[in-house]
Design a protein around this motif. Structure first.
Motif, PDB file in Angstrom:
ATOM      1  N   VAL A  54       0.820  -1.205   0.000  1.00  0.00           N
ATOM      2  CA  VAL A  54       0.000   0.000   0.000  1.00  0.00           C
ATOM      3  C   VAL A  54       0.864   1.269   0.000  1.00  0.00           C
ATOM      4  N   ALA A  55       2.142   1.124   0.298  1.00  0.00           N
ATOM      5  CA  ALA A  55       3.093   2.236   0.229  1.00  0.00           C
ATOM      6  C   ALA A  55       4.480   1.646   0.091  1.00  0.00           C
ATOM      7  N   ARG A  56       5.336   2.336  -0.659  1.00  0.00           N
ATOM      8  CA  ARG A  56       6.688   1.810  -0.866  1.00  0.00           C
ATOM      9  C   ARG A  56       7.652   2.937  -1.203  1.00  0.00           C
ATOM     10  N   VAL A  57       8.774   2.934  -0.504  1.00  0.00           N
ATOM     11  CA  VAL A  57       9.880   3.837  -0.805  1.00  0.00           C
ATOM     12  C   VAL A  57      11.062   2.961  -1.195  1.00  0.00           C
ATOM     13  N   PRO A  58      11.398   2.904  -2.471  1.00  0.00           N
ATOM     14  CA  PRO A  58      12.449   1.979  -2.905  1.00  0.00           C
ATOM     15  C   PRO A  58      13.834   2.421  -2.469  1.00  0.00           C
ATOM     16  N   GLY A  59      14.677   1.405  -2.250  1.00  0.00           N
ATOM     17  CA  GLY A  59      16.092   1.653  -2.012  1.00  0.00           C
ATOM     18  C   GLY A  59      16.866   1.114  -3.198  1.00  0.00           C
ATOM     19  N   PRO A  60      18.109   0.712  -2.993  1.00  0.00           N
ATOM     20  CA  PRO A  60      18.841   0.050  -4.079  1.00  0.00           C
ATOM     21  C   PRO A  60      18.070  -1.174  -4.549  1.00  0.00           C
ATOM     22  N   ARG A  61      18.097  -1.460  -5.822  1.00  0.00           N
ATOM     23  CA  ARG A  61      17.327  -2.586  -6.371  1.00  0.00           C
ATOM     24  C   ARG A  61      17.886  -3.899  -5.850  1.00  0.00           C
ATOM     25  N   ILE A  62      17.101  -4.586  -5.037  1.00  0.00           N
ATOM     26  CA  ILE A  62      17.597  -5.801  -4.406  1.00  0.00           C
ATOM     27  C   ILE A  62      16.701  -7.002  -4.672  1.00  0.00           C
ATOM     28  N   ILE A  63      15.662  -6.793  -5.449  1.00  0.00           N
ATOM     29  CA  ILE A  63      14.747  -7.907  -5.688  1.00  0.00           C
ATOM     30  C   ILE A  63      14.372  -7.934  -7.163  1.00  0.00           C
ATOM     31  N   GLY A  64      14.254  -9.126  -7.714  1.00  0.00           N
ATOM     32  CA  GLY A  64      13.982  -9.259  -9.136  1.00  0.00           C
ATOM     33  C   GLY A  64      12.553  -8.952  -9.516  1.00  0.00           C
ATOM     34  N   VAL A  65      11.624  -8.899  -8.537  1.00  0.00           N
ATOM     35  CA  VAL A  65      10.223  -8.612  -8.815  1.00  0.00           C
ATOM     36  C   VAL A  65      10.018  -7.099  -8.817  1.00  0.00           C
ATOM     37  N   ASP A  66       9.248  -6.602  -9.763  1.00  0.00           N
ATOM     38  CA  ASP A  66       8.954  -5.182  -9.818  1.00  0.00           C
ATOM     39  C   ASP A  66       7.898  -4.864  -8.768  1.00  0.00           C
ATOM     40  N   LEU A  67       8.299  -4.250  -7.686  1.00  0.00           N
ATOM     41  CA  LEU A  67       7.402  -4.001  -6.575  1.00  0.00           C
ATOM     42  C   LEU A  67       6.924  -2.562  -6.589  1.00  0.00           C
ATOM     43  N   GLN A  68       5.632  -2.385  -6.798  1.00  0.00           N
ATOM     44  CA  GLN A  68       4.987  -1.082  -6.766  1.00  0.00           C
ATOM     45  C   GLN A  68       3.767  -1.188  -5.863  1.00  0.00           C
TER      46      GLN A  68
END
Length: 257
Positions: free
Chosen positions: A118-132
């Motif tokens: 429901v909310a996300r502040v991305p950091g360095p890309r650490i996961i292969g799934v596109d999380l939005q």
């Protein structure tokens, strides 16, 4: 806009009036005119004008020599709170946490077998799934999912474990349903969950609950990191206190609404 424009548009008297409101808010038992003037750095005449204006507009009350804020300010705050989605409030706290830790910070709710962002502040890309926002991940192998499951009663948790598809995402994913029930109950007792490479190899996550005024778990917040950056023990020692602090600040909005 010129450099002088912000200065010209600045209303100093409004700033001082707001400062008086903040001082009264910090002293709910009320203050005298002299005390308010001293705390605000104003003359008695200046403080008197601000205080009487607040009384005249209904934002403050006078009882004898004391002035205090009235419930009108709270009523206006409630109108504003109900008009803006909760996660609008949460995002600044999450951004602060992500910046402090140099990691991603997310919040999720439970929906069926999944936890939904429901909310996300991305950091360095650490996961292969596109999380939005709106993305789904299985609850059984995610830290936020396990925190959310820990808020279920025994019957609902048993029903979840019986009916959910418990897929193995990595060689480390725990799929034994009895063991998962034990893990979720441990999360409920400890108040946090750490998932170590069960969703994706190289990914660790720690999560804590967000609670409403009845103390029920209504959402979860996490910090995700690379295995090379933090061990599980380091996450518990270093990240957990910060995550709990931001969770408490966000949970305050659930209590107000």
């Amino acid at each position: 806009m010129s450099d002088e424009q912000p200065v010209r548009d600045h209303v100093a008297s409004l700033e001082r009036g707001l400062a008086v409101m903040e001082i009264l808010a910090a002293n709910p038992a009320g203050l005298t005119l002299t005390e308010t003037a001293d705390k605000a750095g104003l003359t008695r005449a200046g403080a008197r004008r601000f205080l009487l204006t607040l009384v005249a507009t209904g934002y403050a009350v006078q009882a004898g020599r004391n002035f205090s804020l009235s419930p009108r300010l709270l009523a206006q705050a409630r109108i504003w709170l109900h008009g803006v989605p909760l996660w609008t409030f949460a995002e600044p706290f999450m951004r602060e946490t992500a910046a402090k830790l140099h990691e991603s910070c997310s919040a999720a709710i439970l929906s069926g077998e999944d936890m939904v962002y429901v909310a996300r502040v991305p950091g360095p890309r650490i996961i292969g799934v596109d999380l939005q926002v709106g993305a789904h991940l299985p609850a059984h192998c995610t830290a936020m999912g396990r925190v959310l499951l820990s808020g279920l009663n025994d019957a609902d948790l048993e029903a979840f474990m019986t009916g959910a598809g418990i897929a193995q995402r990595t060689p480390r994913t725990i799929t034994d349903r009895t063991k998962l029930v034990e893990i979720v109950k441990d999360v409920g007792r400890s108040g946090f969950a750490i998932v170590d490479e069960e969703l994706e190899i190289g990914l660790r996550s720690i999560a804590v609950p967000l609670r409403d005024r009845s103390n029920a778990i209504v959402a979860a917040i996490n910090v995700s990191t690379q295995t090379s950056r933090h061990t599980p023990a380091q996450m518990e020692a270093e990240l957990l206190p910060i995550l709990r602090q931001v969770a408490a600040r966000i949970s305050d909005f659930f209590v107000v609404q």
